[in-house]
Every structure is written in structure tokens, then in C-alpha cells.
Design a protein around this motif. Structure first.
Motif, PDB file in Angstrom:
ATOM      1  N   HIS A  38       0.875  -1.107  -0.130  1.00  0.00           N
ATOM      2  CA  HIS A  38      -0.033   0.075   0.042  1.00  0.00           C
ATOM      3  C   HIS A  38       0.653   1.285   0.044  1.00  0.00           C
ATOM      4  O   HIS A  38       1.446   1.670   1.132  1.00  0.00           O
ATOM      5  CB  HIS A  38      -0.826   0.187   1.160  1.00  0.00           C
ATOM      6  CG  HIS A  38      -1.669  -1.061   1.113  1.00  0.00           C
ATOM      7  ND1 HIS A  38      -2.865  -1.255   2.273  1.00  0.00           N
ATOM      8  CD2 HIS A  38      -2.018  -1.958   0.251  1.00  0.00           C
ATOM      9  CE1 HIS A  38      -3.503  -2.552   2.128  1.00  0.00           C
ATOM     10  NE2 HIS A  38      -3.127  -2.722   0.517  1.00  0.00           N
ATOM     11  N   TYR A  39       0.947   1.929  -1.045  1.00  0.00           N
ATOM     12  CA  TYR A  39       1.820   2.944  -1.399  1.00  0.00           C
ATOM     13  C   TYR A  39       0.851   4.040  -0.924  1.00  0.00           C
ATOM     14  O   TYR A  39       0.094   4.438  -1.491  1.00  0.00           O
ATOM     15  CB  TYR A  39       2.413   3.039  -2.721  1.00  0.00           C
ATOM     16  CG  TYR A  39       3.627   2.187  -2.966  1.00  0.00           C
ATOM     17  CD1 TYR A  39       4.738   2.068  -2.516  1.00  0.00           C
ATOM     18  CD2 TYR A  39       3.006   0.820  -3.819  1.00  0.00           C
ATOM     19  CE1 TYR A  39       5.572   0.854  -2.795  1.00  0.00           C
ATOM     20  CE2 TYR A  39       3.837  -0.120  -4.183  1.00  0.00           C
ATOM     21  CZ  TYR A  39       5.311   0.087  -3.563  1.00  0.00           C
ATOM     22  OH  TYR A  39       6.141  -1.021  -3.949  1.00  0.00           O
ATOM     23  N   ASP A  40       1.471   5.225  -0.151  1.00  0.00           N
ATOM     24  CA  ASP A  40       0.985   6.540   0.072  1.00  0.00           C
ATOM     25  C   ASP A  40       1.097   7.348  -1.123  1.00  0.00           C
ATOM     26  O   ASP A  40       0.167   8.099  -1.400  1.00  0.00           O
ATOM     27  CB  ASP A  40       1.542   7.130   1.387  1.00  0.00           C
ATOM     28  CG  ASP A  40       1.362   6.433   2.549  1.00  0.00           C
ATOM     29  OD1 ASP A  40       0.285   6.196   2.868  1.00  0.00           O
ATOM     30  OD2 ASP A  40       2.338   5.971   3.241  1.00  0.00           O
ATOM     31  N   TYR A  41       2.239   7.422  -1.548  1.00  0.00           N
ATOM     32  CA  TYR A  41       2.532   8.232  -2.967  1.00  0.00           C
ATOM     33  C   TYR A  41       3.163   7.439  -3.881  1.00  0.00           C
ATOM     34  O   TYR A  41       3.927   6.627  -3.718  1.00  0.00           O
ATOM     35  CB  TYR A  41       3.628   9.221  -2.454  1.00  0.00           C
ATOM     36  CG  TYR A  41       2.948  10.346  -1.461  1.00  0.00           C
ATOM     37  CD1 TYR A  41       2.140  11.156  -1.687  1.00  0.00           C
ATOM     38  CD2 TYR A  41       3.582   9.945  -0.128  1.00  0.00           C
ATOM     39  CE1 TYR A  41       1.887  12.198  -0.653  1.00  0.00           C
ATOM     40  CE2 TYR A  41       2.967  10.996   0.990  1.00  0.00           C
ATOM     41  CZ  TYR A  41       2.026  11.985   0.543  1.00  0.00           C
ATOM     42  OH  TYR A  41       1.711  12.813   1.661  1.00  0.00           O
ATOM     43  N   ILE A  42       2.785   7.614  -5.212  1.00  0.00           N
ATOM     44  CA  ILE A  42       3.351   7.219  -6.266  1.00  0.00           C
ATOM     45  C   ILE A  42       3.676   8.308  -7.150  1.00  0.00           C
ATOM     46  O   ILE A  42       3.117   9.245  -7.539  1.00  0.00           O
ATOM     47  CB  ILE A  42       2.277   6.347  -7.142  1.00  0.00           C
ATOM     48  CG1 ILE A  42       1.960   5.156  -6.388  1.00  0.00           C
ATOM     49  CG2 ILE A  42       3.053   5.904  -8.543  1.00  0.00           C
ATOM     50  CD1 ILE A  42       0.474   4.523  -7.207  1.00  0.00           C
ATOM     51  N   ILE A  43       5.266   8.263  -7.352  1.00  0.00           N
ATOM     52  CA  ILE A  43       6.058   9.419  -8.026  1.00  0.00           C
ATOM     53  C   ILE A  43       6.558   8.828  -9.498  1.00  0.00           C
ATOM     54  O   ILE A  43       7.019   7.814  -9.673  1.00  0.00           O
ATOM     55  CB  ILE A  43       7.111   9.691  -7.347  1.00  0.00           C
ATOM     56  CG1 ILE A  43       6.809  10.375  -6.073  1.00  0.00           C
ATOM     57  CG2 ILE A  43       7.848  10.866  -8.109  1.00  0.00           C
ATOM     58  CD1 ILE A  43       8.015  10.478  -4.972  1.00  0.00           C
ATOM     59  N   THR A  63       5.699   6.718   6.030  1.00  0.00           N
ATOM     60  CA  THR A  63       5.240   6.753   4.738  1.00  0.00           C
ATOM     61  C   THR A  63       6.004   6.077   3.492  1.00  0.00           C
ATOM     62  O   THR A  63       7.034   5.895   3.332  1.00  0.00           O
ATOM     63  CB  THR A  63       5.620   8.339   4.380  1.00  0.00           C
ATOM     64  OG1 THR A  63       4.897   9.444   5.111  1.00  0.00           O
ATOM     65  CG2 THR A  63       5.300   8.607   2.705  1.00  0.00           C
ATOM     66  N   LYS A  64       5.164   5.250   2.849  1.00  0.00           N
ATOM     67  CA  LYS A  64       5.618   4.329   1.788  1.00  0.00           C
ATOM     68  C   LYS A  64       5.284   4.915   0.469  1.00  0.00           C
ATOM     69  O   LYS A  64       4.202   5.442   0.090  1.00  0.00           O
ATOM     70  CB  LYS A  64       4.791   3.354   1.791  1.00  0.00           C
ATOM     71  CG  LYS A  64       5.274   2.066   0.861  1.00  0.00           C
ATOM     72  CD  LYS A  64       6.504   1.516   1.421  1.00  0.00           C
ATOM     73  CE  LYS A  64       6.971   0.265   0.685  1.00  0.00           C
ATOM     74  NZ  LYS A  64       8.103  -0.375   0.972  1.00  0.00           N
ATOM     75  N   VAL A  65       6.674   5.017  -0.323  1.00  0.00           N
ATOM     76  CA  VAL A  65       6.580   5.644  -1.427  1.00  0.00           C
ATOM     77  C   VAL A  65       7.053   4.776  -2.814  1.00  0.00           C
ATOM     78  O   VAL A  65       8.033   3.959  -2.554  1.00  0.00           O
ATOM     79  CB  VAL A  65       7.598   6.754  -1.571  1.00  0.00           C
ATOM     80  CG1 VAL A  65       7.884   7.523  -2.984  1.00  0.00           C
ATOM     81  CG2 VAL A  65       7.147   8.014  -0.650  1.00  0.00           C
ATOM     82  N   LEU A  66       6.483   4.849  -3.858  1.00  0.00           N
ATOM     83  CA  LEU A  66       6.796   3.940  -5.180  1.00  0.00           C
ATOM     84  C   LEU A  66       7.327   5.057  -6.037  1.00  0.00           C
ATOM     85  O   LEU A  66       6.609   5.964  -6.446  1.00  0.00           O
ATOM     86  CB  LEU A  66       5.509   3.275  -5.680  1.00  0.00           C
ATOM     87  CG  LEU A  66       6.140   2.558  -6.863  1.00  0.00           C
ATOM     88  CD1 LEU A  66       7.139   1.356  -6.945  1.00  0.00           C
ATOM     89  CD2 LEU A  66       5.014   2.070  -7.595  1.00  0.00           C
ATOM     90  N   GLU A 302      -1.537  10.432  -2.822  1.00  0.00           N
ATOM     91  CA  GLU A 302      -1.333  11.113  -4.172  1.00  0.00           C
ATOM     92  C   GLU A 302      -0.708  10.440  -5.087  1.00  0.00           C
ATOM     93  O   GLU A 302       0.352   9.547  -5.052  1.00  0.00           O
ATOM     94  CB  GLU A 302      -0.613  12.693  -3.740  1.00  0.00           C
ATOM     95  CG  GLU A 302      -1.526  13.275  -3.033  1.00  0.00           C
ATOM     96  CD  GLU A 302      -0.696  14.915  -2.766  1.00  0.00           C
ATOM     97  OE1 GLU A 302       0.231  15.039  -3.812  1.00  0.00           O
ATOM     98  OE2 GLU A 302      -1.209  15.576  -1.874  1.00  0.00           O
ATOM     99  N   VAL A 303      -0.793  10.696  -6.424  1.00  0.00           N
ATOM    100  CA  VAL A 303       0.082  10.589  -7.581  1.00  0.00           C
ATOM    101  C   VAL A 303       0.919  11.888  -7.776  1.00  0.00           C
ATOM    102  O   VAL A 303       0.095  13.062  -7.942  1.00  0.00           O
ATOM    103  CB  VAL A 303      -0.708   9.950  -8.697  1.00  0.00           C
ATOM    104  CG1 VAL A 303       0.068  10.062  -9.956  1.00  0.00           C
ATOM    105  CG2 VAL A 303      -1.431   8.623  -8.630  1.00  0.00           C
ATOM    106  N   ILE A 304       2.226  11.727  -7.965  1.00  0.00           N
ATOM    107  CA  ILE A 304       2.696  13.076  -8.281  1.00  0.00           C
ATOM    108  C   ILE A 304       3.574  12.754  -9.511  1.00  0.00           C
ATOM    109  O   ILE A 304       4.294  11.758  -9.901  1.00  0.00           O
ATOM    110  CB  ILE A 304       3.795  13.293  -7.169  1.00  0.00           C
ATOM    111  CG1 ILE A 304       3.320  13.397  -5.705  1.00  0.00           C
ATOM    112  CG2 ILE A 304       4.664  14.667  -7.428  1.00  0.00           C
ATOM    113  CD1 ILE A 304       4.249  13.277  -4.671  1.00  0.00           C
ATOM    114  N   LEU A 305       3.139  13.508 -10.637  1.00  0.00           N
ATOM    115  CA  LEU A 305       3.717  13.487 -11.819  1.00  0.00           C
ATOM    116  C   LEU A 305       5.115  14.202 -12.000  1.00  0.00           C
ATOM    117  O   LEU A 305       4.879  15.645 -11.743  1.00  0.00           O
ATOM    118  CB  LEU A 305       2.823  14.087 -12.983  1.00  0.00           C
ATOM    119  CG  LEU A 305       1.720  13.000 -13.252  1.00  0.00           C
ATOM    120  CD1 LEU A 305       0.830  13.800 -14.368  1.00  0.00           C
ATOM    121  CD2 LEU A 305       1.991  11.570 -13.372  1.00  0.00           C
TER     122      LEU A 305
END
Length: 641
Positions: A38-43, A63-66, A302-305
Motif C-alpha cells: 500500500h503506497y501512500d505516494y506514487i511518483i 510513509t511508503k513511496v513508489l 497522491e500521485v505525483i507526476l
């Protein structure tokens, strides 16, 4: 900063820990691990902004990030690490190899657009030039967005935070070449001044003193006032390239809350629901390549582009976030009508002009003398010293047109203010012709003259609904109706010629070389520019910030906090967010943007529950063994040794 050997030892030690994040080599191989997490943010995109965000957001261990990168993880490739080899990276496997439409202002030539496709993005293939931009540029961002947080007085703390500016003992008279107290020394990004002195350095200083009324001395181009003749700082430390992969991503791989997925392209962002009438867009679709399996993954927050000024607007447009009429024409369902997505494209036109010199002690010897070249490569390989540690130049000048220049009778000054330059002059100690051609015999100095306040605005539009088909890229270079851009390019070349005509150069420069020598009238100079100009590869502005809430045409596609207007769960953090292209090399402004964005994101989500599931599209099997997960990191260690 750690040496290469110490960094390698630390990474080897980290391999014994179960707390490592994963460096995943493809979506297909890592499918289980991705959708069971479970990712909090996908960059999306691991360039300047994406790398910085991945590091800063994972400073919070909860905070888990991909981080997803379309290119490979090979950022320790020798060609990337060695500063002098930067030119070979263009048109390589590390370059997206984009091409523009025929440019009317450039005699209908299509030109190559170099953008990085590897961990580190364009910070891994660029020329490493280190400029923050002027205080007036940042103050204009604050004015355009209505957010004082973007002004110089606020972002200066972020500029210092990201720096490890090194006062190397190898730099002669360093204290006269930069101002120590305006720089940071404990940040992630290594930077400093050229460590090899060149014969033209003293000549350049003498010429500046001779022409000081026009070319004032500026002790530090990063002081907030860029105007004048100064020394060139680079993102180079310990003789090697600094980039977001080495400085932000690699250190964060020691954290269990960061996963990095490479060789994987995000094809679109996805709507997952609504909040009232507002679409929630916090999922991505991605794949390992054309005709490969598609996967969906949802972020808790969030998704961050951060895919850059070409990749980010392409993803948005493919997703139905952009001009509704463009989406309709391609059969794409519109999520939100944002007419500014893909518009407002800006870049800095570039011109090279060559001068033959009398000396045989120039950096041309690195091309002409294979024995000398081998000696210098050995120096770099053995102890990170010698000419291979150099960037494109040791000195340059950032200049403005005079306040009473005739052009301002008809054209408003497009610059941000008096601390912001209209053009740049680079003085390089060798023959450079970015437009190609045979390398001539002899020794040369190259003047590179660049426009930094373009009035032209171009666009990016979709060519197809296929995400692997490149979009239509039209920066509209030198095609402004008011004539300011070609005029200022002409004045830049004239200013460079004046500098190189100083008495200080009389025993060094023989004459201007090649077809430019015959370009003496204004008409001839303009024709020479249109035939030979290229671009600095600073494409910016295609998903620009504006004031909060207003989604009308020309008002910007982003709110001042970089969230996408009209949706929730989606943010853009990269050079596409700049409403005006900074009158500077854009790498460091993008780092600064990302550093502040990290704080904005943390603050906006500080009370979020993070309870949503990061579900995918099913059909996954358990993740690979520890050996296969760690294999890329073992290879990385070998490259660092």
C-alpha cells in the motif's frame, strides 16, 4: 560527502539489512510486490524533482513511496559519471531522443530534444551547470501564483538545504570565485567550482577588467543577482557527476519505505472516484513496454507526476486531463477541461560560434591527441582528477540589454527584472559545434550565446492515443511576432564578439572561424542564427502554475501548491510547472521546486488517515526471492567500487 569507495562500502553493509527498499527492474517481474504493498505516494519520473521527492517524502518512516522510472537503473555508467563525457550521452540509450516539429524560426529545421531516460533523468545526461536563477525570477513566480512562498526570500532556504557546495583545495583562489555564506554544505547535491585551471582563465579575467563597464564582475552567479562575468559552478563533486540518482535516490534505497521501479512507463493516470463533483485521480496505469501487460496501482494519498515538461503533459493528455476538444478529437474521455495542459512551452535557443586560436594548449587536445586523452582518462579513473573532471566552461557572462535599448520602444521587457539576464555568453576552450560537422584541425575557442528570456511560446499536443508514440513537440523557437527573440540572439553574438575583441585576447585569438566570420550585417547575422541555432534543452512551462482555482485558458493548469486544478489526488512537480522559464539553467530551480513541494505535500497530508488500499488489477504472484530483489543493488555496488 562520502568518497565513491566509502559509498560503496556503506551500500554493501546495507545489503545485509532487511530494511532495504527494493530496486525493481520491471513491472512484470515485480508485479506481486507492487500490488501487495500500500503506497501512500506514487511518483512518476526519477529526474531532478522525482528523485528529490522520493528522498524527502521517505524521511518519514511511516510513509511508503513508489518511484517509477521509464529508463534503466544504470546511472553509474562511466559515461554518466565522467563529467567530460556528457556530450556522448545525447542520442544514447539514456536519451528519450525526442524531435521537434520543423521550426519556422530555424529555417524549418527539426531539432533533437535531449531528455534523460535513466535514474536521475536529465540530471544524468545534462551538462551539470549549477544555477539557482535570479531573485527576480522567483519573485515573479510568487506574483504570478499569488503565493509568497515562491519568492526569493523563502526559497533561498531550500536552495541552501539541497547543497553540498564544496570549496575544494584544488580550486585556485576559490574565495574570490564564490560567496561561501550563501551556500549550503550539508545537503545531498554535490556542487563546486572547476578544479582545473585553463590558460584562457586569466585572459578572460583580463578581458573582463578591460571591459568592466559592460561586463561587470560577479563573484557568485547564485547570489540572487546573476548579471556579470563570473566563474561557472557545476553539479560535480569528487570529480564525478552529481545527479538526483546518486544524491537523492541512492541514499534513500537504504529505507524500507521506498521502492524504485525502473524500465517501466506510466501510460496514464486514472480516476478512482469523486469527492462531490470533483474527480479523484490517484491511480496510475503502467507497463514494461509496447504490447506488454498493463497494470493499475492506486496511491493512498497522491500521485505525483515528475516526468518532465514533455512526459508529464503527455500523460495528462492521454488521461483526459487537458483541453477537452483535443481529448474528444482522439476519442479520449475528458476528466477535466484544462486548456493550459501542453501549452506555454518555452526553451532557451543556443548558438555556437568558433574562433581559431594561436595556442596549442587547449582542450582540443582531448580529441586530437589520443595519448593525452588516455592519460587524462587514467587520472580520472584512478583518483577523479584531471581534465575529465571539467564541464563545458570555467567562465561565462550573464548579460542584459541596456535599459534604453531601441527594442524596448516597441516591446515590453520580457525579463523578470534587473537581476535576471536576457542572454548568456559561454567561453569554451575547444571547438564545439552542436549542429555537427567534421572536426577541424587546429585549436579553437567557442563562444556559446544563448537567449534566456524568450517571448515565444510553443505547445505539446498528442500525436496518437498510443503512449509510446511521441507527442507533437513545437517550441516555436525564434518565431515571435515582435522580433525580440532574434534581435536579442543577434545582440548576444555581438556582445560575445566585443568581449573576444578585447586587447587581452589579441595574442590568443587569430580570427573567427567558419561561415559566421562572413556574417557582419544584421541580416547576415540573423540568417546565420536561423540556420545554426539549436536549443539548450531546458523545455519548461507545459503544465504551468497559476493562481488558485481559476481553470480558464491562460490561468495555469496548477494551483500554487502544484496540485492539478479541477481534480484531487494529483500533483505535478517538475519544470513543466514553471509559469515562466527561469533565466538560468533549469536543473537547480527544479531541485528547489521539489524541495518546497515536499514540504507542501507533507503539510497537506499530515492528517490523512492513509487507510485506502493500494489495489491493482489482479493476476499477480508472490514476489521474487531476496536474491533477485537485491541483484540490481549488488550490480550497483560493483559499479561503485
Amino acid at each position: 560527502m562520502f568518497s565513491h569507495s566509502v559509498r560503496a562500502a556503506l551500500l554493501l553493509s546495507a545489503l545485509s539489512s532487511s530494511s532495504l527498499g527494493a530496486l525493481l527492474q520491471s513491472a512484470d517481474d515485480a508485479a506481486d510486490q507492487l500490488t501487495s504493498t500500500h503506497y501512500d505516494y506514487i511518483i512518476v519520473g526519477a529526474g531532478a524533482a522525482g528523485g528529490a521527492l522520493a528522498n524527502r517524502l521517505t524521511e518519514d518512516g511511516s510513509t511508503k513511496v513508489l518511484l517509477i522510472e521509464a529508463g534503466s537503473s544504470d546511472y553509474n555508467n562511466t559515461n554518466i559519471e565522467v563529467p567530460w563525457l556528457a556530450p556522448v550521452l545525447t542520442h544514447s540509450q539514456f536519451d528519450w531522443n525526442y524531435t521537434t516539429t520543423p521550426q519556422e524560426g530555424l529555417d524549418n529545421r527539426s531539432i533533437a530534444y535531449a531528455r534523460g531516460k535513466v535514474l536521475g533523468g536529465s540530471t544524468s545526461i545534462n551538462y551539470m551547470i549549477y544555477t539557482r536563477a535570479a531573485q527576480d525570477d522567483w519573485n515573479r513566480f510568487a506574483s504570478v501564483t499569488g503565493d509568497d512562498g515562491w519568492n526569493w526570500s523563502n526559497i533561498l532556504s531550500y536552495a541552501k538545504k539541497l547543497e553540498a557546495f564544496q570549496n575544494s583545495p584544488n580550486v585556485q583562489n576559490a574565495t574570490s570565485k564564490f560567496v561561501a555564506n550563501i551556500h549550503g554544505t550539508n545537503g545531498p547535491v554535490g556542487a563546486g567550482l572547476p578544479q582545473v585551471s585553463l590558460p584562457i582563465d586569466q585572459i578572460g579575467l583580463n578581458a573582463q577588467q578591460e571591459l568592466s563597464s559592460e561586463f561587470k564582475y560577479n563573484q557568485d552567479v547564485n547570489s540572487g543577482n546573476m548579471i556579470g562575468f563570473s566563474w561557472t559552478p557545476f553539479a560535480i563533486q569528487d570529480g564525478a557527476r552529481s545527479n538526483s540518482a546518486r544524491d537523492y535516490i541512492q541514499p534513500a534505497l537504504g529505507r524500507s519505505n521506498l521502492d524504485v521501479l525502473v524500465n517501466t512507463q506510466v501510460t496514464k493516470v486514472l480516476q478512482t472516484g469523486t469527492d462531490g463533483n470533483t474527480p479523484i485521480v490517484n491511480a496510475v496505469q503502467f507497463t514494461s513496454g509496447p504490447n506488454e501487460k498493463l497494470y493499475n496501482l492506486t496511491a493512498n494519498k497522491e500521485v505525483i507526476l515528475s516526468a518532465g515538461s514533455i512526459g508529464t503533459p503527455q500523460i495528462l493528455l492521454l488521461s483526459g486531463i487537458g483541453p477537452a476538444d483535443q481529448a474528444k478529437s482522439l476519442g479520449i474521455q475528458s476528466i477535466v477541461d484544462l486548456p493550459d495542459v501542453g501549452q506555454n512551452m518555452q526553451d532557451h535557443p543556443l548558438l555556437t560560434t568558433n574562433f581559431q586560436v594561436s595556442s596549442n594548449d587547449t582542450l582540443d587536445n582531448l580529441s586530437l591527441n589520443t595519448t593525452f586523452q588516455a592519460e587524462q582518462l587514467a587520472l580520472w579513473t584512478n583518483n577523479r582528477t584531471g581534465d575529465f573532471t571539467l564541464g563545458a566552461c570555467n567562465q561565462w557572462a550573464w548579460q542584459r540589454l541596456a535599459d534604453d535599448d531601441p527594442i524596448f520602444k516597441n516591446v515590453s521587457d520580457p525579463s523578470a527584472g534587473p537581476t535576471s539576464p536576457h542572454f548568456q555568453l559561454i567561453f569554451s576552450d575547444l571547438f564545439i559545434a552542436f549542429s555537427g560537422g567534421a572536426f577541424p584541425s587546429g585549436h579553437f575557442l567557442t563562444l556559446i550565446s544563448n537567449l534566456y528570456t524568450p517571448t515565444t511560446r510553443g505547445s505539446l499536443t498528442l500525436n496518437s492515443t498510443d503512449p509510446f508514440t511521441y507527442p507533437i513537440i513545437n517550441p516555436g523557437l525564434l518565431n515571435d511576432e515582435n522580433g525580440f527573440d532574434i534581435y536579442t540572439m543577434r545582440q548576444a553574438l555581438k556582445a560575445g564578439r566585443r568581449f573576444l575583441a578585447a586587447n587581452a585576447w589579441k595574442d590568443w585569438i587569430i580570427s573567427e572561424f567558419g561561415e559566421s566570420a562572413n556574417a557582419t550585417s544584421d541580416a547576415d547575422i540573423d540568417a546565420y542564427i536561423r540556420k545554426n541555432a539549436l536549443v539548450v534543452n531546458h523545455v519548461s512551462g507545459t503544465v504551468a502554475m497559476g493562481k488558485s482555482g481559476d481553470s480558464s485558458k491562460g490561468a495555469g493548469a496548477l494551483n500554487p501548491d502544484l496540485s492539478v486544478k479541477g481534480v484531487k489526488g494529483l500533483r505535478v512537480v517538475d519544470a513543466s510547472a514553471f509559469p515562466h522559464i527561469p533565466a538560468a539553467h533549469t536543473m537547480v530551480p527544479t531541485y528547489i521546486l521539489a524541495e518546497r513541494a515536499a514540504d507542501l505535500i507533507k503539510n497537506s497530508n499530515s492528517t490523512a488517515s492513509g487507510s485506502k488500499s493500494g489495489s491493482g488489477n489482479g493476476a499477480f504472484t508472490p514476489s521474487a526471492t531476496l536474491v533477485s530483489v537485491f541483484a540490481p543493488l549488488v550490480a550497483l555496488v560493483a559499479l561503485l567500487l
